[in-house]
Design an enzyme around this catalytic site. Structure first.
Site, mmCIF file in Angstrom:
data_model
loop_
_atom_site.group_PDB
_atom_site.id
_atom_site.type_symbol
_atom_site.label_atom_id
_atom_site.label_comp_id
_atom_site.label_asym_id
_atom_site.label_seq_id
_atom_site.Cartn_x
_atom_site.Cartn_y
_atom_site.Cartn_z
ATOM 1 N N PRO A 17 0.862 -1.303 -0.058
ATOM 2 C CA PRO A 17 -0.073 0.003 -0.164
ATOM 3 C C PRO A 17 0.758 1.267 0.069
ATOM 4 O O PRO A 17 0.344 2.247 -0.769
ATOM 5 C CB PRO A 17 -0.631 0.014 1.013
ATOM 6 C CG PRO A 17 -0.680 -1.560 1.591
ATOM 7 C CD PRO A 17 0.486 -2.181 1.317
ATOM 8 N N LYS A 47 4.129 7.108 -13.174
ATOM 9 C CA LYS A 47 2.665 6.744 -12.590
ATOM 10 C C LYS A 47 2.422 7.804 -11.767
ATOM 11 O O LYS A 47 1.079 7.744 -11.544
ATOM 12 C CB LYS A 47 3.138 5.644 -11.448
ATOM 13 C CG LYS A 47 2.049 4.915 -10.680
ATOM 14 C CD LYS A 47 0.908 4.418 -11.326
ATOM 15 C CE LYS A 47 -0.131 3.827 -10.529
ATOM 16 N NZ LYS A 47 -1.234 3.644 -10.869
ATOM 17 N N LYS A 82 -2.558 9.477 -1.215
ATOM 18 C CA LYS A 82 -1.374 8.972 -1.252
ATOM 19 C C LYS A 82 -0.470 9.214 -2.246
ATOM 20 O O LYS A 82 0.420 10.166 -2.365
ATOM 21 C CB LYS A 82 -0.984 7.559 -0.569
ATOM 22 C CG LYS A 82 0.579 7.083 -0.853
ATOM 23 C CD LYS A 82 0.528 5.716 -1.106
ATOM 24 C CE LYS A 82 -0.078 5.191 -2.399
ATOM 25 N NZ LYS A 82 0.416 3.878 -2.895
HETATM 26 P P1 NAD Z 1 -4.602 -3.409 -0.974
HETATM 27 O O1 NAD Z 1 -4.625 -2.935 0.503
HETATM 28 O O2 NAD Z 1 -5.733 -4.130 -1.454
HETATM 29 O O3 NAD Z 1 -3.427 -4.683 -0.908
HETATM 30 C C1 NAD Z 1 -2.272 -4.565 -0.250
HETATM 31 C C2 NAD Z 1 -1.868 -5.700 0.308
HETATM 32 O O4 NAD Z 1 -0.577 -5.457 0.964
HETATM 33 C C3 NAD Z 1 -2.807 -6.459 1.365
HETATM 34 O O5 NAD Z 1 -3.214 -7.668 1.143
HETATM 35 C C4 NAD Z 1 -2.174 -6.273 2.823
HETATM 36 O O6 NAD Z 1 -2.459 -7.265 3.613
HETATM 37 C C5 NAD Z 1 -0.670 -6.547 2.472
HETATM 38 N N1 NAD Z 1 0.308 -5.947 3.403
HETATM 39 C C6 NAD Z 1 -0.182 -4.700 3.927
HETATM 40 N N2 NAD Z 1 0.846 -4.364 4.899
HETATM 41 C C7 NAD Z 1 1.823 -5.537 4.648
HETATM 42 C C8 NAD Z 1 3.172 -5.832 5.157
HETATM 43 N N3 NAD Z 1 3.868 -5.159 5.842
HETATM 44 N N4 NAD Z 1 3.831 -7.034 4.633
HETATM 45 C C9 NAD Z 1 3.098 -8.139 3.717
HETATM 46 N N5 NAD Z 1 1.782 -7.655 3.129
HETATM 47 C C10 NAD Z 1 1.251 -6.419 3.550
HETATM 48 O O7 NAD Z 1 -4.120 -2.523 -1.955
HETATM 49 P P2 NAD Z 1 -3.994 -2.559 -3.534
HETATM 50 O O8 NAD Z 1 -5.309 -1.514 -4.060
HETATM 51 O O9 NAD Z 1 -3.985 -3.894 -4.186
HETATM 52 O O10 NAD Z 1 -2.569 -1.498 -3.969
HETATM 53 C C11 NAD Z 1 -1.516 -1.942 -4.129
HETATM 54 C C12 NAD Z 1 -0.385 -0.938 -4.528
HETATM 55 O O11 NAD Z 1 -0.885 -0.795 -5.882
HETATM 56 C C13 NAD Z 1 -0.427 0.405 -3.850
HETATM 57 O O12 NAD Z 1 0.679 0.951 -3.954
HETATM 58 C C14 NAD Z 1 -1.638 1.187 -4.962
HETATM 59 O O13 NAD Z 1 -1.334 2.573 -4.827
HETATM 60 C C15 NAD Z 1 -1.207 0.326 -6.215
HETATM 61 N N6 NAD Z 1 -2.306 0.800 -7.320
HETATM 62 C C16 NAD Z 1 -3.713 0.114 -6.952
HETATM 63 C C17 NAD Z 1 -4.564 0.246 -7.868
HETATM 64 C C18 NAD Z 1 -5.985 0.089 -7.688
HETATM 65 O O14 NAD Z 1 -6.957 0.003 -8.348
HETATM 66 N N7 NAD Z 1 -6.257 -0.654 -6.709
HETATM 67 C C19 NAD Z 1 -4.111 0.309 -9.224
HETATM 68 C C20 NAD Z 1 -2.802 0.699 -9.520
HETATM 69 C C21 NAD Z 1 -1.719 0.765 -8.461
#
Ligand code: NAD
Length: 299
Positions: A70, A174, A243
């Site tokens: 995240p 990005k 963020k």
């Molecule tokens: P999310 O919160 O759904 O997934 C993050 C995962 O990381 C969760 O499963 C969480 O349990 C895990 N996590 C958290 N802390 C951790 C740690 N210390 N060790 C191991 N695992 C840990 O978030 P997301 O929407 O999948 O986004 C992930 C990244 O991708 C972010 O940086 C976000 O900005 C980027 N992103 C998201 C999207 C979207 O549409 N959701 C699109 C493009 C990019």
């Protein structure tokens, strides 16, 4: 060279990481996974992936470690933290960051992991739908030899855009994209609230805009899919969007690039987060405008 059969590491199998890891399994790769959430790893254990208890364990099982996490702080901790970070693993050669973390953390972590572990920026765009379908835009910066090695794996996720060797360069691309996506959400919410209050049917207004010069990712996708049907389930949280825009405005300010509109969008996201919570879907920006205007943008 990562060949089929070699174990790949994957840390963070949430909304984006989950479908991406799933596509690697579909393509025949073996995975070693760590996530702080047992709910997130459960479906992967059922598909035969090895689930371990720390980033260091992943990095002792796999030469290539992908992460989708995240925030910049979490990426830093997973990479370098205490005795359990990727840096403490015995096998890892490359860490590939699929998260949106900004160029600052990318540069810092890349420097600390070097020379034993190489760093690859690979932030993605295209949302959960793109992650499932393998149609993401994958922005990459890393040394050329590392790119040759990771390209076949990243192709599993979508279309690759190689931006250069400098750590963090792909992160800047990005951030620029996500500033525009968030700006489109905020400005479209204002425009639609005004139109509905004036008496327009929001579907008709969206059809007009999508055939005109105002069309954007919110009018073409987010409003028809998640706001008019009142589902507010696009799949990207307000906290993460805040963020991204905060990182973008900070980076721009540090380089002497003024972002007047960007700063206003950041504040709109801060207000949306305060009103609906960091875990709310970021399409709640429209609900904020609805509350302020006394209208509902529903189809
Ligand atoms: P999310 O919160 O759904 O997934 C993050 C995962 O990381 C969760 O499963 C969480 O349990 C895990 N996590 C958290 N802390 C951790 C740690 N210390 N060790 C191991 N695992 C840990 O978030 P997301 O929407 O999948 O986004 C992930 C990244 O991708 C972010 O940086 C976000 O900005 C980027 N992103 C998201 C999207 C979207 O549409 N959701 C699109 C493009 C990019």
């Amino acid at each position: 060279m990562a060949v089929l059969g070699a174990v790949l590491g994957f840390i963070g199998v949430g909304r984006m990481g989950g479908p991406m890891a799933s596509r690697l399994l579909d393509a025949g790769h073996r995975l070693c996974i760590y996530d702080v959430s047992a709910d997130a790893t459960k479906p992967f254990a059922a598909r035969g992936a090895e689930i371990v208890g720390s980033p260091a364990e992943v990095a002792s099982r796999a030469e290539l470690v992908l992460v989708s996490l995240p925030t910049p702080d979490i990426v830093r901790t997973v990479a370098l933290g205490g005795n359990g970070g990727v840096i403490n693993g015995t096998r890892a050669r490359l860490m590939i960051d699929l998260s949106t973390t900004g160029p600052g953390v990318a540069t810092e972590v890349a420097n600390q992991l070097a020379p034993r572990i190489g760093w690859v920026d690979a932030p993605v765009s295209g949302g959960v739908t793109g992650a499932r379908a393998g149609t993401l835009a994958v922005m990459v910066s890393c040394p050329k030899p590392a790119f040759g090695e990771v390209e076949p794996i990243l192709k599993t996720f979508g279309k690759i855009f190689y931006t250069g060797e400098k750590p963090g360069l792909a992160q800047s691309a990005k951030l620029a994209n996500n500033l525009l996506a968030a700006t489109a959400m905020v400005a479209t919410s204002e425009a639609l609230a005004m139109g509905v209050k004036a008496g327009l049917d929001p579907r008709v207004l969206l059809d007009i805009i999508n055939a005109s010069s105002g069309r954007n990712s919110a009018t073409q996708d987010k409003f028809p899919r998640a706001i008019l049907p009142r589902t507010f389930d696009f799949g990207f949280t307000t906290g993460l969007s805040y963020k991204d825009v905060r990182l973008c405005v900070e980076e721009a300010e540090a380089m002497g690039v003024p972002m007047v509109v960007g700063a206003a969008v950041r504040e709109m996201l801060a207000i949306t987060r305060a009103r609906f919570g960091a875990d709310s879907d970021f399409t709640h920006i429209a609900r904020l405008l609805e509350e302020w205007s006394g209208v509902e943008i529903k189809g």
